[in-house]
Design a protein around this motif. Structure first.
Motif, PDB file in Angstrom:
ATOM      1  N   ARG A  33       0.846  -1.186   0.000  1.00 33.77           N
ATOM      2  CA  ARG A  33       0.000   0.000   0.000  1.00 33.77           C
ATOM      3  C   ARG A  33       0.886   1.242   0.000  1.00 33.77           C
ATOM      4  O   ARG A  33       1.885   1.297   0.716  1.00 33.77           O
ATOM      5  N   GLY A  34       0.535   2.234  -0.801  1.00 30.99           N
ATOM      6  CA  GLY A  34       1.338   3.445  -0.838  1.00 30.99           C
ATOM      7  C   GLY A  34       0.778   4.487  -1.782  1.00 30.99           C
ATOM      8  O   GLY A  34      -0.419   4.520  -2.076  1.00 30.99           O
ATOM      9  N   TRP A  35       1.663   5.342  -2.256  1.00 36.99           N
ATOM     10  CA  TRP A  35       1.306   6.437  -3.164  1.00 36.99           C
ATOM     11  C   TRP A  35       2.274   6.423  -4.326  1.00 36.99           C
ATOM     12  O   TRP A  35       3.476   6.204  -4.159  1.00 36.99           O
ATOM     13  N   ASN A  36       1.731   6.659  -5.532  1.00 41.38           N
ATOM     14  CA  ASN A  36       2.546   6.749  -6.738  1.00 41.38           C
ATOM     15  C   ASN A  36       2.290   8.090  -7.405  1.00 41.38           C
ATOM     16  O   ASN A  36       1.146   8.555  -7.467  1.00 41.38           O
ATOM     17  N   SER A  37       3.338   8.709  -7.912  1.00 42.77           N
ATOM     18  CA  SER A  37       3.253  10.085  -8.407  1.00 42.77           C
ATOM     19  C   SER A  37       2.601  10.243  -9.772  1.00 42.77           C
ATOM     20  O   SER A  37       2.232  11.353 -10.166  1.00 42.77           O
ATOM     21  N   GLU A  55       5.794  13.909   3.109  1.00 47.04           N
ATOM     22  CA  GLU A  55       5.445  14.424   4.434  1.00 47.04           C
ATOM     23  C   GLU A  55       3.949  14.258   4.698  1.00 47.04           C
ATOM     24  O   GLU A  55       3.533  13.846   5.794  1.00 47.04           O
ATOM     25  N   LYS A  56       3.137  14.543   3.686  1.00 46.12           N
ATOM     26  CA  LYS A  56       1.689  14.414   3.845  1.00 46.12           C
ATOM     27  C   LYS A  56       1.268  12.944   3.959  1.00 46.12           C
ATOM     28  O   LYS A  56       0.355  12.612   4.726  1.00 46.12           O
ATOM     29  N   ILE A  57       1.901  12.072   3.197  1.00 42.50           N
ATOM     30  CA  ILE A  57       1.597  10.636   3.307  1.00 42.50           C
ATOM     31  C   ILE A  57       1.878  10.161   4.720  1.00 42.50           C
ATOM     32  O   ILE A  57       1.093   9.416   5.320  1.00 42.50           O
ATOM     33  N   SER A  58       3.002  10.593   5.259  1.00 41.32           N
ATOM     34  CA  SER A  58       3.377  10.201   6.620  1.00 41.32           C
ATOM     35  C   SER A  58       2.335  10.665   7.631  1.00 41.32           C
ATOM     36  O   SER A  58       1.956   9.926   8.548  1.00 41.32           O
ATOM     37  N   GLN A  59       1.834  11.872   7.445  1.00 38.64           N
ATOM     38  CA  GLN A  59       0.879  12.443   8.397  1.00 38.64           C
ATOM     39  C   GLN A  59      -0.528  11.873   8.230  1.00 38.64           C
ATOM     40  O   GLN A  59      -1.200  11.562   9.217  1.00 38.64           O
ATOM     41  N   ARG A  60      -0.985  11.723   6.972  1.00 40.56           N
ATOM     42  CA  ARG A  60      -2.381  11.397   6.712  1.00 40.56           C
ATOM     43  C   ARG A  60      -2.647   9.923   6.427  1.00 40.56           C
ATOM     44  O   ARG A  60      -3.725   9.410   6.761  1.00 40.56           O
ATOM     45  N   LEU A  61      -1.706   9.231   5.786  1.00 38.31           N
ATOM     46  CA  LEU A  61      -1.998   7.890   5.282  1.00 38.31           C
ATOM     47  C   LEU A  61      -1.173   6.772   5.904  1.00 38.31           C
ATOM     48  O   LEU A  61      -1.619   5.625   5.940  1.00 38.31           O
ATOM     49  N   GLN A  62       0.003   7.095   6.398  1.00 38.33           N
ATOM     50  CA  GLN A  62       0.848   6.046   6.975  1.00 38.33           C
ATOM     51  C   GLN A  62       0.168   5.287   8.115  1.00 38.33           C
ATOM     52  O   GLN A  62       0.325   4.058   8.215  1.00 38.33           O
ATOM     53  N   SER A 124      13.035   8.924   7.027  1.00 38.22           N
ATOM     54  CA  SER A 124      13.030   9.619   8.318  1.00 38.22           C
ATOM     55  C   SER A 124      11.614   9.937   8.797  1.00 38.22           C
ATOM     56  O   SER A 124      11.403  10.182   9.986  1.00 38.22           O
ATOM     57  N   VAL A 125      10.634   9.936   7.871  1.00 39.14           N
ATOM     58  CA  VAL A 125       9.243  10.166   8.266  1.00 39.14           C
ATOM     59  C   VAL A 125       8.456   8.856   8.277  1.00 39.14           C
ATOM     60  O   VAL A 125       7.217   8.854   8.274  1.00 39.14           O
ATOM     61  N   GLY A 126       9.169   7.741   8.296  1.00 35.57           N
ATOM     62  CA  GLY A 126       8.528   6.439   8.467  1.00 35.57           C
ATOM     63  C   GLY A 126       8.048   5.768   7.208  1.00 35.57           C
ATOM     64  O   GLY A 126       7.298   4.778   7.279  1.00 35.57           O
ATOM     65  N   LEU A 127       8.456   6.258   6.047  1.00 41.08           N
ATOM     66  CA  LEU A 127       8.024   5.683   4.776  1.00 41.08           C
ATOM     67  C   LEU A 127       9.171   4.956   4.083  1.00 41.08           C
ATOM     68  O   LEU A 127      10.315   4.959   4.551  1.00 41.08           O
ATOM     69  N   LYS A 128       8.862   4.346   2.937  1.00 42.39           N
ATOM     70  CA  LYS A 128       9.848   3.656   2.123  1.00 42.39           C
ATOM     71  C   LYS A 128       9.836   4.248   0.724  1.00 42.39           C
ATOM     72  O   LYS A 128       8.771   4.559   0.179  1.00 42.39           O
TER      73      LYS A 128
END
Length: 404
Positions: A33-37, A55-62, A124-128
């Motif tokens: 699960r993730g985000w693609n540009s 940054e927004k993915i980390s805050q809203r979706l992670q 650093s914001v918890g994503l890959k």
């Protein structure tokens, strides 16, 4: 109001675990699960836009299991007049013919750093970090006849008393079907061809990449030899990299049997955009009791794959704030799907246990779209349901979305 599934209704069962992000060492234990540009930025994504999105993915979706932030194609192409997806001569390559980020769009890549700093910031914001790559060798490197790096020696690849170059390994008659001026297969039967591919994926690992979307190697452009060798390289790396493959055009059912155990994700459709016709077509792909795509009956959903499990992929979700396909411009409009169509699509992706890759501009994530892609029950179906199959055709579905 009812959600009308115009093609079919699927049945499923699942154990009611509380939703969680997998902490298991096994790769892709659940559908990634993730985000693609791509759906929001086409190919013109910049480092600033990407890091803002992360940054927004980390805050809203992670918190809902969205862990990958993926840079889609042409991150190595200069965004200048005359450059477009199948243009030639605008890519940035190193001395070994390997594509590197365009420093004008990715300034932290200068001095040979590639995506190293971007990966560090994403992680650093918890994503890959994920990146999109194409098949084999770029036409630009072929025309320049660049030498090939032997990563075991750190020097140019030498065998049988000679130095090998790009023109020795490129197969011009096997160009990418949808980008013929861009990329071609390499001869993996040659030591030099294998050395070139190895140098690519070892470099991605050095940059800190966690996910690779390998394009134009499945479907009409199927290249089992390249997929097989890349899989072998990835299995030997000290850094685990999730391996996704994507079609040049559309795959046929017989193809998946050759690659399921080699990858973690494999696209089983062409590009999906925000039209109801595109959504409806995915029912036929997903109706597993049909002979044409018998994934569930053959135990292909979550089958044992590369360093973990393997998942058929229905493509990204084109919801939220988007661009137009092939426009070469940034996001500028909302999805053309109405809310019922979006809910139907999200429900199908969940029941099919497809990887869920959000495509909209996460910086402009509205509450309606956020509720759609973070619905806890729908996400639990996606992660934990089993025995999913078509029950009947042309039936209304009630209840999943609590719609009256």
């Amino acid at each position: 109001m009812r959600i009308q599934l115009l093609s079919s209704l699927f049945l499923f069962s699942f154990s009611s675990y509380p939703y969680r992000v997998s902490s298991q060492p096994e790769h892709a234990s659940f559908p990634p699960r993730g985000w693609n540009s791509y759906d929001s930025f086409d190919w013109i994504l910049s480092e600033v836009d990407f890091l803002q999105s992360a940054e927004k993915i980390s805050q809203r979706l992670q918190p809902y299991g969205y862990e990958y932030a993926v840079v889609d194609y042409l991150w190595y192409r200069k965004n200048v007049p005359g450059a477009y997806p199948d243009s030639l001569g605008f890519d940035v390559i190193d001395e070994w013919g390997r594509l590197i980020p365009d420093p004008d769009r990715w300034p932290s890549s200068e001095d040979g750093k590639g995506f190293t700093e971007v990966a560090q910031k994403v992680q650093s914001v918890g994503l890959k970090l994920g990146i999109h790559v194409m098949r084999g060798l770029s036409r630009q490197a072929y025309d320049a006849n660049t030498p090939i790096l032997d990563t075991t020696t750190g020097r140019a690849y030498e065998e049988s008393g000679r130095l090998w170059r790009a023109k020795d390994i490129g197969i011009t008659e096997r160009a990418c079907g949808w980008m013929p001026h861009g990329f071609m297969s390499v001869n993996t039967k040659l030591g030099a061809g294998r050395a070139f591919l190895r140098s690519l994926y070892e470099q991605y690992a050095e940059w800190g990449v966690d996910f690779v979307k390998h394009d134009c190697v499945f479907g009409n452009d199927l290249d089992v030899d390249e997929i097989t060798f890349v899989s072998e390289v990835l299995q030997k790396l000290s850094r685990p990299i999730l391996y996704s493959v994507s079609p040049g055009v559309i795959p046929t059912p017989v193809m998946e049997k050759d690659i399921t155990a080699l990858v973690n994700m494999y696209r089983v459709t062409g590009d999906d955009w925000d039209t109801w016709g595109d959504v409806a077509a995915h029912f036929d792909v997903s109706r597993w009791n049909k002979v044409s795509m018998d994934f569930a009956a053959a135990n292909k959903i979550g089958a044992k794959g590369l360093l973990g499990r393997s998942w058929p992929d229905l493509d990204m979700l084109p919801v939220g704030w988007l661009t137009d396909p092939g426009s070469g411009r940034g996001p500028h409009r909302m999805s053309n799907l109405n809310l019922d169509e979006q809910k139907t699509q999200m429900t199908l992706w969940a029941m099919a246990r497809s990887p869920i890759m959000f495509g909209g501009d996460v910086r402009r994530l509205d509450e309606t779209t956020s509720s759609l892609i973070t619905n806890p029950f729908i996400l639990e179906i996606n992660s934990f349901s089993t025995n999913n199959m078509e029950a009947c055709e042309t039936m209304s579905l009630r209840g999943l979305w609590n719609i009256n």
